[in-house]
Scaffold this motif. Sequence first.
Motif, mmCIF file in Angstrom:
data_model
loop_
_atom_site.group_PDB
_atom_site.id
_atom_site.type_symbol
_atom_site.label_atom_id
_atom_site.label_comp_id
_atom_site.label_asym_id
_atom_site.label_seq_id
_atom_site.Cartn_x
_atom_site.Cartn_y
_atom_site.Cartn_z
ATOM 1 N N ILE A 36 14.874 22.523 92.437
ATOM 2 C CA ILE A 36 14.244 21.832 91.298
ATOM 3 C C ILE A 36 12.963 21.137 91.776
ATOM 4 O O ILE A 36 11.902 21.256 91.173
ATOM 5 C CB ILE A 36 15.197 20.776 90.670
ATOM 6 N N SER A 37 13.091 20.430 92.891
ATOM 7 C CA SER A 37 11.963 19.684 93.446
ATOM 8 C C SER A 37 10.806 20.621 93.807
ATOM 9 O O SER A 37 9.643 20.342 93.507
ATOM 10 C CB SER A 37 12.465 18.935 94.680
ATOM 11 N N GLN A 38 11.151 21.755 94.431
ATOM 12 C CA GLN A 38 10.106 22.709 94.858
ATOM 13 C C GLN A 38 9.434 23.377 93.656
ATOM 14 O O GLN A 38 8.227 23.595 93.661
ATOM 15 C CB GLN A 38 10.703 23.767 95.778
ATOM 16 N N VAL A 39 10.243 23.691 92.629
ATOM 17 C CA VAL A 39 9.682 24.317 91.420
ATOM 18 C C VAL A 39 8.642 23.377 90.793
ATOM 19 O O VAL A 39 7.545 23.809 90.414
ATOM 20 C CB VAL A 39 10.809 24.644 90.397
ATOM 21 N N LEU A 40 8.987 22.091 90.712
ATOM 22 C CA LEU A 40 8.064 21.121 90.107
ATOM 23 C C LEU A 40 6.772 21.014 90.912
ATOM 24 O O LEU A 40 5.666 21.058 90.370
ATOM 25 C CB LEU A 40 8.731 19.740 90.020
ATOM 26 N N ARG A 41 6.923 20.885 92.217
ATOM 27 C CA ARG A 41 5.756 20.733 93.091
ATOM 28 C C ARG A 41 4.848 21.967 93.010
ATOM 29 O O ARG A 41 3.628 21.844 92.830
ATOM 30 C CB ARG A 41 6.234 20.546 94.538
ATOM 31 N N ILE B 170 11.987 23.555 82.431
ATOM 32 C CA ILE B 170 12.747 24.165 83.542
ATOM 33 C C ILE B 170 13.597 23.101 84.236
ATOM 34 O O ILE B 170 14.764 23.324 84.557
ATOM 35 C CB ILE B 170 11.786 24.844 84.557
ATOM 36 N N ARG B 171 12.985 21.938 84.449
ATOM 37 C CA ARG B 171 13.697 20.852 85.147
ATOM 38 C C ARG B 171 14.962 20.442 84.385
ATOM 39 O O ARG B 171 16.038 20.284 84.970
ATOM 40 C CB ARG B 171 12.749 19.649 85.312
ATOM 41 N N VAL B 172 14.820 20.303 83.050
ATOM 42 C CA VAL B 172 15.970 19.899 82.231
ATOM 43 C C VAL B 172 17.056 20.985 82.264
ATOM 44 O O VAL B 172 18.241 20.690 82.422
ATOM 45 C CB VAL B 172 15.522 19.611 80.775
ATOM 46 N N PHE B 173 16.648 22.239 82.174
ATOM 47 C CA PHE B 173 17.611 23.348 82.202
ATOM 48 C C PHE B 173 18.373 23.364 83.536
ATOM 49 O O PHE B 173 19.590 23.476 83.577
ATOM 50 C CB PHE B 173 16.883 24.680 81.974
ATOM 51 N N MET B 174 17.606 23.219 84.618
ATOM 52 C CA MET B 174 18.241 23.262 85.943
ATOM 53 C C MET B 174 19.146 22.048 86.168
ATOM 54 O O MET B 174 20.163 22.146 86.868
ATOM 55 C CB MET B 174 17.189 23.389 87.042
ATOM 56 N N THR B 175 18.779 20.917 85.572
ATOM 57 C CA THR B 175 19.646 19.742 85.669
ATOM 58 C C THR B 175 20.970 20.029 84.962
ATOM 59 O O THR B 175 22.047 19.639 85.434
ATOM 60 C CB THR B 175 18.962 18.504 85.043
ATOM 61 N N GLY B 176 20.889 20.731 83.816
ATOM 62 C CA GLY B 176 22.096 21.127 83.089
ATOM 63 C C GLY B 176 22.986 22.006 83.958
ATOM 64 O O GLY B 176 24.208 21.809 84.013
ATOM 65 N N VAL B 177 22.365 22.947 84.655
ATOM 66 C CA VAL B 177 23.119 23.845 85.552
ATOM 67 C C VAL B 177 23.745 23.028 86.692
ATOM 68 O O VAL B 177 24.914 23.237 87.063
ATOM 69 C CB VAL B 177 22.188 24.952 86.123
ATOM 70 N N LEU B 178 22.981 22.069 87.201
ATOM 71 C CA LEU B 178 23.460 21.209 88.298
ATOM 72 C C LEU B 178 24.728 20.458 87.876
ATOM 73 O O LEU B 178 25.719 20.436 88.606
ATOM 74 C CB LEU B 178 22.349 20.217 88.674
ATOM 75 N N PHE B 179 24.687 19.861 86.672
ATOM 76 C CA PHE B 179 25.859 19.131 86.177
ATOM 77 C C PHE B 179 27.037 20.074 85.916
ATOM 78 O O PHE B 179 28.181 19.706 86.120
ATOM 79 C CB PHE B 179 25.509 18.343 84.916
ATOM 80 N N LEU B 180 26.728 21.272 85.464
ATOM 81 C CA LEU B 180 27.775 22.272 85.214
ATOM 82 C C LEU B 180 28.491 22.605 86.522
ATOM 83 O O LEU B 180 29.721 22.692 86.577
ATOM 84 C CB LEU B 180 27.118 23.525 84.621
#
Lengths: 124, 271
Positions: A15-20, A86-96
């Motif tokens: 997530i961090s790398q995608v944002l950067r 993308i960040r919000v979607f990946m956070t959803g996957v992370l919590f899942l």
Amino acid sequence: MEKRQDSLFKLELIISQVLRTGVLISGTCLLVGWLWMWYHGGDIYALKFYEEHSLLEAFQWALLMQNRGFFICMAGFAVLISLPLIRVFMTGVLFLKQKEYLLSVLAFGVFLALILSFSLGLEL
Amino acid sequence: MGELLLLIISIGAGFLGALLGLGGGIIIVPVLTLFYGIDIRYAIAASLISIVATSSGAAAGYLKDSLTNLRLAVLLEVGTVLGAVVGFLLASVVQQKHLFLLFGSFLMFSAVMMLRRREEHLTATNHPWAEKLKLDGSFPNEHGQWQTYKIQNVPIGLITMFGAGILSALLGIGSGIFKVLAMDGAMKLPIKVSSATSNFMIGVTASASAGAYFLKGDVRPELAAPVAVGIILGSLGGAKVMVKMPAARIRKIFVVVLAVVSIQMITKGLL
């Protein structure tokens, strides 16, 4: 257990790398596109008065004028605006993956609300 | 020449924003409207784009800071994004002069808030929602020790975030001031945690309306591109020299500038 923690950490790192990387790519596109437009006589003072132009009309006009800078900038904006999505979607996957189902539903809810918000721009 | 000056001003806005813990929008919207005479709707769209850029860059570092409360951020983003949807819908019916009046009032409020000394209001108990979602956490304090914290008034926080989302979409701001006010004031979060979590959320709030303005055709590249590039570069520089600059003195000067600009914006709205 350790393996699972490891995969979660990897996902957070992604997530961090995608944002950067996204900010870097979009920033480069915006700089190159803007310089291109400026060199070919773009004028910000034309924006003193508001004109209703849909994105589609702007694309058609730019295509007609062969305004490559415009398209490079638009690519930059598209990348930039999609980053929080993308960040919000990946956070959803992370919590899942963490089996935090309620938080995962909330994250995917935010994701859908963002899509809804974007679509309002198309309708108006 | 105006374009190059705009890039330089945007670098300055990003620099000052990072130094004072403000978004660039608070500086760039008045500059574009009062100095360049750009229509406020284009200025707001350009400002939102730059906020998405700086906040996404800052959010990338959330793994390192140990301060951002990701669980709380996700919950509060529900409020800010829904607020941004309403704000975008309102923006199409609100007249330009009212936007100036609202922006001027927001600047005056920001100036007053900058004079306020933020104080910790920690709590020992969790709100039931915070308990259910396990929103409480811990963070490293100034002595390097891990300190735990609890969270209160979650519904008030959500309602405030909804309002912050509306203002973000209407005025092209990150609404960080309202977010931290709700988090360390009402929800009793530690100041450091509320600032980091607010910064983390700002990009999502701004992108909700930035995406809509983009698809509507209001994000004009000749304006939004140099502003975004300038603010990204400026904020990177501002974050690097932050510790070496007399931020307290700059803050006092900036309060005066904000008050003057606020009066100018309100006057423009009244004329």
